[in-house]
Design a protein around this motif. Sequence first.
Motif, PDB file in Angstrom:
ATOM      1  N   ASN A  72       5.481  13.720  -8.728  1.00 42.49           N
ATOM      2  CA  ASN A  72       4.314  13.429  -9.131  1.00 42.49           C
ATOM      3  C   ASN A  72       4.060  12.183  -9.611  1.00 42.49           C
ATOM      4  OD1 ASN A  72       3.495  16.091  -8.768  1.00 42.49           O
ATOM      5  ND2 ASN A  72       3.603  16.913 -10.710  1.00 42.49           N
ATOM      6  N   GLU A  73       5.032  11.436 -10.430  1.00 46.06           N
ATOM      7  CA  GLU A  73       4.759  10.144 -10.690  1.00 46.06           C
ATOM      8  C   GLU A  73       5.059   9.131  -9.723  1.00 46.06           C
ATOM      9  OE1 GLU A  73       3.320   9.301 -13.455  1.00 46.06           O
ATOM     10  OE2 GLU A  73       3.997  11.267 -14.463  1.00 46.06           O
ATOM     11  N   LYS A  74       5.639   9.574  -8.621  1.00 42.23           N
ATOM     12  CA  LYS A  74       6.003   8.511  -7.494  1.00 42.23           C
ATOM     13  C   LYS A  74       4.529   8.657  -6.451  1.00 42.23           C
ATOM     14  CE  LYS A  74       9.820   8.620  -5.408  1.00 42.23           C
ATOM     15  NZ  LYS A  74      11.226   9.530  -4.788  1.00 42.23           N
ATOM     16  N   VAL A  75       3.998   9.632  -6.408  1.00 45.00           N
ATOM     17  CA  VAL A  75       2.889   9.973  -5.427  1.00 45.00           C
ATOM     18  C   VAL A  75       1.718   9.127  -6.520  1.00 45.00           C
ATOM     19  CG1 VAL A  75       0.970  11.313  -4.648  1.00 45.00           C
ATOM     20  CG2 VAL A  75       3.419  11.774  -4.661  1.00 45.00           C
ATOM     21  N   LYS A  76       1.679   9.275  -7.617  1.00 47.10           N
ATOM     22  CA  LYS A  76       0.591   8.434  -8.509  1.00 47.10           C
ATOM     23  C   LYS A  76       0.654   6.939  -8.158  1.00 47.10           C
ATOM     24  CE  LYS A  76       0.085   8.507 -13.365  1.00 47.10           C
ATOM     25  NZ  LYS A  76       0.565   8.986 -14.416  1.00 47.10           N
ATOM     26  N   LEU A  77       1.742   6.587  -8.310  1.00 44.73           N
ATOM     27  CA  LEU A  77       2.158   5.391  -8.156  1.00 44.73           C
ATOM     28  C   LEU A  77       1.647   4.687  -6.920  1.00 44.73           C
ATOM     29  CD1 LEU A  77       4.344   2.838  -7.137  1.00 44.73           C
ATOM     30  CD2 LEU A  77       3.179   2.441  -9.383  1.00 44.73           C
ATOM     31  N   LEU A  78       2.051   5.575  -5.868  1.00 44.41           N
ATOM     32  CA  LEU A  78       1.735   5.004  -4.345  1.00 44.41           C
ATOM     33  C   LEU A  78       0.411   5.008  -4.293  1.00 44.41           C
ATOM     34  CD1 LEU A  78       4.666   6.870  -2.420  1.00 44.41           C
ATOM     35  CD2 LEU A  78       4.356   4.489  -2.825  1.00 44.41           C
TER      36      LEU A  78
ATOM     37  N   THR B   5      11.558   0.906   1.387  1.00 41.98           N
ATOM     38  CA  THR B   5      11.065  -0.084   0.506  1.00 41.98           C
ATOM     39  C   THR B   5      10.219   0.638  -0.458  1.00 41.98           C
ATOM     40  OG1 THR B   5      11.312  -1.572   2.396  1.00 41.98           O
ATOM     41  CG2 THR B   5      10.038  -2.366   0.347  1.00 41.98           C
ATOM     42  N   LEU B   6       9.142   1.467   0.179  1.00 39.21           N
ATOM     43  CA  LEU B   6       8.105   1.891  -0.745  1.00 39.21           C
ATOM     44  C   LEU B   6       8.823   2.988  -1.664  1.00 39.21           C
ATOM     45  CD1 LEU B   6       4.921   2.204   1.778  1.00 39.21           C
ATOM     46  CD2 LEU B   6       5.632   0.620  -0.396  1.00 39.21           C
ATOM     47  N   GLN B   7       9.913   3.529  -1.312  1.00 39.33           N
ATOM     48  CA  GLN B   7      10.470   4.375  -2.117  1.00 39.33           C
ATOM     49  C   GLN B   7      11.210   3.900  -3.257  1.00 39.33           C
ATOM     50  OE1 GLN B   7      10.663   7.954  -2.596  1.00 39.33           O
ATOM     51  NE2 GLN B   7       9.083   7.965  -0.953  1.00 39.33           N
ATOM     52  N   LEU B   8      11.805   2.665  -2.978  1.00 40.56           N
ATOM     53  CA  LEU B   8      12.281   1.505  -4.015  1.00 40.56           C
ATOM     54  C   LEU B   8      11.296   1.468  -4.996  1.00 40.56           C
ATOM     55  CD1 LEU B   8      14.941  -0.686  -1.939  1.00 40.56           C
ATOM     56  CD2 LEU B   8      15.429   1.520  -3.392  1.00 40.56           C
ATOM     57  N   LEU B   9      10.338   0.942  -4.374  1.00 41.54           N
ATOM     58  CA  LEU B   9       9.034   0.235  -5.331  1.00 41.54           C
ATOM     59  C   LEU B   9       8.700   1.281  -6.284  1.00 41.54           C
ATOM     60  CD1 LEU B   9       7.253  -1.784  -5.943  1.00 41.54           C
ATOM     61  CD2 LEU B   9       5.497  -0.827  -4.146  1.00 41.54           C
ATOM     62  N   ALA B  10       8.506   2.614  -5.709  1.00 43.32           N
ATOM     63  CA  ALA B  10       7.967   3.747  -6.620  1.00 43.32           C
ATOM     64  C   ALA B  10       8.824   4.078  -7.562  1.00 43.32           C
ATOM     65  CB  ALA B  10       7.609   5.050  -5.700  1.00 43.32           C
ATOM     66  N   THR B  11      10.135   4.023  -7.374  1.00 41.44           N
ATOM     67  CA  THR B  11      11.245   4.317  -8.351  1.00 41.44           C
ATOM     68  C   THR B  11      11.294   3.368  -9.426  1.00 41.44           C
ATOM     69  OG1 THR B  11      12.424   5.446  -6.559  1.00 41.44           O
ATOM     70  CG2 THR B  11      13.652   5.061  -8.769  1.00 41.44           C
ATOM     71  N   LEU B  12      11.040   2.109  -8.986  1.00 38.84           N
ATOM     72  CA  LEU B  12      11.123   1.031  -9.997  1.00 38.84           C
ATOM     73  C   LEU B  12       9.875   1.013 -10.861  1.00 38.84           C
ATOM     74  CD1 LEU B  12      13.023  -1.853 -10.209  1.00 38.84           C
ATOM     75  CD2 LEU B  12      10.793  -2.716  -9.350  1.00 38.84           C
ATOM     76  N   THR B  13       8.479   1.515 -10.083  1.00 40.73           N
ATOM     77  CA  THR B  13       7.523   0.830 -10.976  1.00 40.73           C
ATOM     78  C   THR B  13       6.623   2.119 -11.653  1.00 40.73           C
ATOM     79  OG1 THR B  13       6.439   0.818  -8.958  1.00 40.73           O
ATOM     80  CG2 THR B  13       7.076  -1.262  -9.793  1.00 40.73           C
ATOM     81  N   MET B  14       7.119   3.272 -11.346  1.00 38.79           N
ATOM     82  CA  MET B  14       6.274   4.627 -11.795  1.00 38.79           C
ATOM     83  C   MET B  14       6.370   4.792 -13.094  1.00 38.79           C
ATOM     84  SD  MET B  14       8.933   7.682 -10.511  1.00 38.79           S
ATOM     85  CE  MET B  14      10.505   7.836 -11.507  1.00 38.79           C
ATOM     86  N   GLU B  15       5.356   5.461 -13.829  1.00 37.52           N
ATOM     87  CA  GLU B  15       5.442   5.764 -15.147  1.00 37.52           C
ATOM     88  C   GLU B  15       6.579   6.844 -15.279  1.00 37.52           C
ATOM     89  OE1 GLU B  15       3.294   4.262 -17.487  1.00 37.52           O
ATOM     90  OE2 GLU B  15       2.729   3.163 -15.743  1.00 37.52           O
ATOM     91  N   PRO B  16       6.951   6.798 -16.710  1.00 34.03           N
ATOM     92  CA  PRO B  16       8.068   7.557 -17.083  1.00 34.03           C
ATOM     93  C   PRO B  16       7.767   9.266 -16.775  1.00 34.03           C
ATOM     94  CG  PRO B  16       7.433   6.303 -18.627  1.00 34.03           C
ATOM     95  CD  PRO B  16       6.680   5.964 -17.855  1.00 34.03           C
ATOM     96  N   PRO B  17       8.457   9.823 -16.160  1.00 36.76           N
ATOM     97  CA  PRO B  17       7.914  11.349 -16.000  1.00 36.76           C
ATOM     98  C   PRO B  17       8.236  12.181 -17.187  1.00 36.76           C
ATOM     99  CG  PRO B  17      10.024  11.007 -14.888  1.00 36.76           C
ATOM    100  CD  PRO B  17       9.569   9.803 -15.388  1.00 36.76           C
ATOM    101  N   ALA B  18       7.579  13.256 -17.593  1.00 40.78           N
ATOM    102  CA  ALA B  18       7.686  13.907 -18.619  1.00 40.78           C
ATOM    103  C   ALA B  18       9.055  14.608 -18.830  1.00 40.78           C
ATOM    104  CB  ALA B  18       6.654  14.880 -18.678  1.00 40.78           C
ATOM    105  N   ARG B  19       9.414  15.065 -17.544  1.00 44.96           N
ATOM    106  CA  ARG B  19      10.801  15.683 -17.705  1.00 44.96           C
ATOM    107  C   ARG B  19      11.733  15.153 -16.491  1.00 44.96           C
ATOM    108  NH1 ARG B  19       9.479  17.340 -21.608  1.00 44.96           N
ATOM    109  NH2 ARG B  19       9.073  19.319 -22.583  1.00 44.96           N
ATOM    110  N   PHE B  20      12.820  15.439 -16.569  1.00 47.52           N
ATOM    111  CA  PHE B  20      13.878  15.158 -15.194  1.00 47.52           C
ATOM    112  C   PHE B  20      13.751  16.179 -14.354  1.00 47.52           C
ATOM    113  CE2 PHE B  20      17.516  13.859 -12.963  1.00 47.52           C
ATOM    114  CZ  PHE B  20      17.185  12.550 -12.457  1.00 47.52           C
ATOM    115  N   TYR B  21      12.703  16.767 -13.892  1.00 45.92           N
ATOM    116  CA  TYR B  21      12.472  17.619 -12.772  1.00 45.92           C
ATOM    117  C   TYR B  21      11.871  17.036 -11.548  1.00 45.92           C
ATOM    118  CZ  TYR B  21      12.364  20.931 -16.817  1.00 45.92           C
ATOM    119  OH  TYR B  21      12.735  21.709 -17.816  1.00 45.92           O
ATOM    120  N   ALA B  22      12.053  17.674 -10.439  1.00 44.69           N
ATOM    121  CA  ALA B  22      11.812  17.246  -9.356  1.00 44.69           C
ATOM    122  C   ALA B  22      10.308  16.842  -9.124  1.00 44.69           C
ATOM    123  CB  ALA B  22      12.234  18.118  -8.144  1.00 44.69           C
TER     124      ALA B  22
END
Length: 479
Positions: A266-272, A244-261
């Motif tokens: 980084n954006e997902k951790v920032k959101l969490l 659930t928290l992975q779904l939440l992070a994917t849905l609400t994180m900020e746009p990453p600068a690049r499509f890199y892992a």
Amino acid sequence: MALERPDPHVIVIFGASGDLTRRKAIPALYNLYAENLLPRHFAVVGYSRTDMSTSEFRAAMGQAVARYSRSGISQRHWRPFSETLNYFSGTYTEPEDWERFKKFLDQIDSEHGTQGRRLYYCATPPSAFPQIANLLGKAELTDNSRIVIEKPFGYDLESGQELNSSLHEVFEEDQIFRIDHYLGKETVQNILVFRFSNGMFEPIWNRHYIDSVQIDVAESVGVEGRGSFYEGAGAIRDIVQNHTLQLLATLTMEPPARFYAESIRNEKVKLLRSVVPIEPDCCVKGQYTSGVVNGRSVPGYREESGVEKGSKTETYAAMKLGIENWRWAGVPIFVRTGKRLPKRATTITVVFQDAPHMLFENSGLQKPEPNHLTIRVQPDEGITLTFGAKVPGPDMEVAAVDMRFDYDESFMAEPAEAYERLILDAMSGDATLFTRADEIEQAWEIVEPILPQSDVEFYQAGTWGPEAADELVEPRGWL
Ligand SMILES: NC(=O)c1ccc[n+]([C@@H]2O[C@H](COP(=O)([O-])OP(=O)(O)OC[C@H]3O[C@@H](n4cnc5c(N)ncnc54)[C@H](OP(=O)(O)O)[C@@H]3O)[C@@H](O)[C@H]2O)c1
């Protein structure tokens, strides 16, 4: 993204006599083989304590593929694939076993041209992960290799940190691939595409336009004979802390600068880090009693084998979360998960705010449902946008209507199994869809206050959970 075939590899599956190997790992490898996606030079070594020959292992895996592969089994692919399967019986305690194992791997490398590159897949109970990592380190088998582990990643924050430390004693973080199979689902990857390749929704993806978000992970099954495992877990550890928290992070994180892992993680951790730890009074825990699901009578949780008679383990949890950042401040996030609910469905519902002024309010008609977007993660994969439309006729009557996107209709294909994508990415070293150590620890911090066992509300199997959960979403109601 794994578009090319990965480099030569040996995949070592620890716990190869178990359920995950049989139901998921080997059928996924078989389908990758059938689609020409595995490396040209490739072998599988099943490792576990059960005494078994390679030919017995191949026969058991043949039955497993016939039963669990999404594409069935064809002899044209099975015959050559089965020749890549090998079995090694050994312990996790005796150093001599690991000396023999090391020689065995060298022999496989020379027979299959796999050049010493390895993916270690831990399909054992989690208590064995640190032991396996430690033995691989001692046997000097960690160069040129990666390790895949399965949830649960600990039991709480402290044990999650301990697991990370024990893996880091032997492997670098970029060698560790933690599977949350939800992230391998096409529908979850599509959340990124939906958000970041369409100009239409991103401008309204914030607190100015979104009223609330609901994430539902509903299961119709019970504990399926795994009562003693579930007693030590419960719905919060089993579903909320990870999927659930992975779904939440994917849905609400900020746009990453690049499509890199690393940008995405980084954006997902920032959101969490912005999610406020959940207070016990924002969480309702439930436990199912006997009832009827899909027309079948089922026992209550406390009557399942391996479950304590007075167990307080939650089989249901509903909670209200908040994200304290500029995009989401004040937008409630409602999460609900449970077993023995009326049907299996994982959905994310983004509820938009009402129009600022309701022109049709005085028509005496009931207010229609709010506009909402439903991401159907599984089953019936797709997206639905629900909005108000005029009902044909002389009155100004408004009714909710749907615009639907269905995967099977649009692409004429069933989404591939998450495990196929994840195993391929792990071989290619692409960690985008895997969870990093700090994500795991942050997720534990969020749920830590609601982990201690407390009283549970009872709900009848086959219903949508305890009534107390409805009070959490007042005045919105579950959609
Ligand atoms: N099954 C699933 O669908 C699923 C889904 C998500 C995550 N997972 C995770 O994936 C992992 C494997 O799941 P599973 O259902 O396959 O487990 P399992 O069937 O209970 O165990 C797998 C194998 O591990 C070996 N094993 C058992 N206890 C062990 C121990 N203490 N030390 C070392 N090896 C031991 C056993 O083989 P030997 O006795 O022959 O060595 C057993 O056949 C677990 O971490 C589980 O939480 C499973």
